[in-house]
Design an enzyme around this catalytic site. Sequence first.
Site, short mmCIF file in Angstrom:
data_model
loop_
_atom_site.label_atom_id
_atom_site.label_comp_id
_atom_site.label_asym_id
_atom_site.label_seq_id
_atom_site.Cartn_x
_atom_site.Cartn_y
_atom_site.Cartn_z
N HIS A 148 -6.75 -9.41 4.57
CA HIS A 148 -5.43 -10.00 4.86
C HIS A 148 -5.91 -11.13 6.07
O HIS A 148 -5.21 -12.35 6.14
CB HIS A 148 -4.44 -9.20 5.93
CG HIS A 148 -3.46 -8.44 4.64
ND1 HIS A 148 -2.79 -8.92 3.93
CD2 HIS A 148 -3.45 -7.04 4.48
CE1 HIS A 148 -1.87 -8.11 2.98
NE2 HIS A 148 -2.34 -6.99 3.44
N GLU A 203 -9.62 7.08 2.55
CA GLU A 203 -9.47 5.84 2.56
C GLU A 203 -10.37 4.84 3.30
O GLU A 203 -10.60 5.37 4.73
CB GLU A 203 -8.12 5.29 3.00
CG GLU A 203 -7.85 3.84 2.89
CD GLU A 203 -6.69 3.62 3.64
OE1 GLU A 203 -5.68 2.55 3.28
OE2 GLU A 203 -6.26 4.16 4.81
N SER A 249 0.87 -1.20 0.10
CA SER A 249 0.18 -0.13 0.11
C SER A 249 0.80 1.12 0.08
O SER A 249 0.11 2.46 -0.23
CB SER A 249 -1.08 -0.30 1.09
OG SER A 249 -1.95 -0.96 0.90
#
Lengths: 162, 584
Positions: free
Chosen positions: B387, B378, B180
């Site tokens: 994840h 975001e 990221s």
Amino acid sequence: MRSHSEPRSNPPKLRLSRRRALLALAAGLASGGVRTAAAAPAVLDFADLYEASGVLGLKFSPKLLSLKGASVAMQGYMAPPLKAESDFFVLTREPVSLCPFCSSDADWPTDIVVIHLRRAAQPTRYSDPIAVTGVLEVGSATDAATGFVSQIRLMNADFRIV
Amino acid sequence: MRQTLAAALLLSTVSAPALSQTIYPIDRAQILTGAMFDLKVEFPGLAEPGKISVTVNGQDHAQALGRAATYVAREDDKDQSAVTLRDVVIDKPGRYVVKATDGVNTREVAWDVYETAQPRKARNVILFIGDGMSNAHRVAARILARGIQEGKYKGKLTLDDMPAMALVSTSGVDSVITDSANSASAYTTGHKSSTNALGVYADRTKSTTDDPKVETITSLAQRRLNMAVGVVTNTEIEDATPASMVAHTRRRAEYDVIVQQFLDQKPDVIMGGGAANFIPKSTAGSKRGDDQDYVERFKDAGYAVATTAGEMKAASAAGAKKLLGLFNLGNMDGVLDRKFLKVGSVKRYPEQPDLTEQVKSAIEVLSKNDNGFVLMVESGLIDKFTHALDMERAIYDTIMLDNAVKVAKDFADQKNDTLILVLADHTHPVGIVGVMHDDMDGPAPNVELRDRLGIYAEAGYPSYPAPDAEGYPNKVDVKDRLALFSASFPDYYETYRPKMDGPNNPTVAGKEKGTYAANEIYAKSPGAQLRPGNLPKDGNSDVHSAEDSLLNAYGPGSEMVKGSMDNTDVFKVMAHALALGTAK
């Protein structure tokens, strides 16, 4: 990757009382015959460490502060120590798994307790719950050897796998 | 055979010394006119200053760029020389060929310096990043939030309903798989970078702060157009995606450095979690390495500080010009936990705002600037939950992202002067493979859970309740559930069930240092199945994948969004919309 999962199997109340019983038992065994006769260590839960709020810093709970200097028993998980045989490790509420690419490498949970053992010991399996007894120390301190900053510590501690 | 091998070996030894200079910015870099960057040439060995030559379009670089580069004979005390020229600016568009020689080896790269056309098309730009948001997340969010019947959706997501769309490739300088940091950095600077790096080309030296820098859109918008800038997330504000708006570091994990860089750059709105690196190390909960109090420093710099949704709304309504919102010591909680399950750190921080509320307050503050604003938003936990193989939480946070886009679109529709971009920084290898038919309230399964996975015709449709006004079904542990799996996984217990007691934590540290093992807690879940991982043993979670990200765009400037694009083109779209390269 912060996590607070617990198994769903047992009703919470039953599990808690069983945990406390195990802790008391572990405390008795770990501290040896002499101290078994003395008062059992006070049981301290991770939920008891800090007061509810505090985005800009956590506040120690009254219960935690009242037990300063006393012998206490806690249950949690051993985080991987810096070296294999160690007299110093971090106790966490849940087993930890630090993820290098999904967050910072300082991704410790905030409510950790540093354990200073009476004697160096081999690490356990990190998914084994352990019961720890030791003398409660509260307040910011930096470990001279590692620079690790901690707020809550159990000194002269023993642990056993639950 | 032996001879061929020997010949091949000889060839490779012969070709080894031909290893030549590395030049930053890299070959084929696209550079905005007027944007600052550092030029660095790394020579493979010792290079004598008298023999070094760096030219730009055939002219000595000192003449072409106005100043001479600084020479270092031995970087990191090794036999490796380098020259660096900081803060280069090129105003004239065109092709620039940079040639570097140490008298033996010569290497050249070509840069495309581009300008942006007047007039400026957009007053504001809002860049939404669903961190790690993949096609499966979007489809699952659509199914839960809008419903589907007989193969037809009952409605579109807000992000589905945008005129422009493209596929965005995400690979970095060093690897086909990005993280990221360098993927977000491509959007905010227009330059490729490397794993863990932000706002820099990752050079060979050990230092994490000396790497050749490139300018961020934050700096450009402030410096050239006096615009307001905002950064809003639900992860730690120091995390890679939000940090990419301000940071220049080789190492994204250096949170204390990133907090300082936020203060240096002073975006007008900064909101998220991650308070732990703002408070002095002696304070319980701190993760700082020193006793500096950055909350006080931001206050001194004129920021209103909010730690709850109420304080945030009050500050923006009261006309705060600068707003720092810190709502959790670490990452904020996901929407499934905040609104429905009340687990995670929700009890400790019950007043964390929703991303939609953060966006509303941010726009309220930023839109006071007459020169417009650039805002990054975001939804960062889509990535973290994926994840952790916690697909329900990732889907709910995708729905939240869509709701936040709706807030921005409603704002944009008032004047049609705002460009909105919605995309992921990278993808995960996730897919919806069927529907689990498994009554979670019933007794322990007498049929193996994997045989309760309906595939093809047996999948049918899930049985989530109708969504509430915000698009969330109020129950996630229903009988018929979407089965969304990752193709990459460590050793873990597959429980086939949503994690009702808190976010999933599939692995714990393994016996050998640096390895991971399945978290035995989940072995107790009825019917759990141990899946030996298909990733290296030092991986503890699902990983990113190299597939393209979907980009949806809306508003003036969105016409540039089409077909197949590179992630650095996303910066170009924003630069063109704002005419960032022609302003002075």
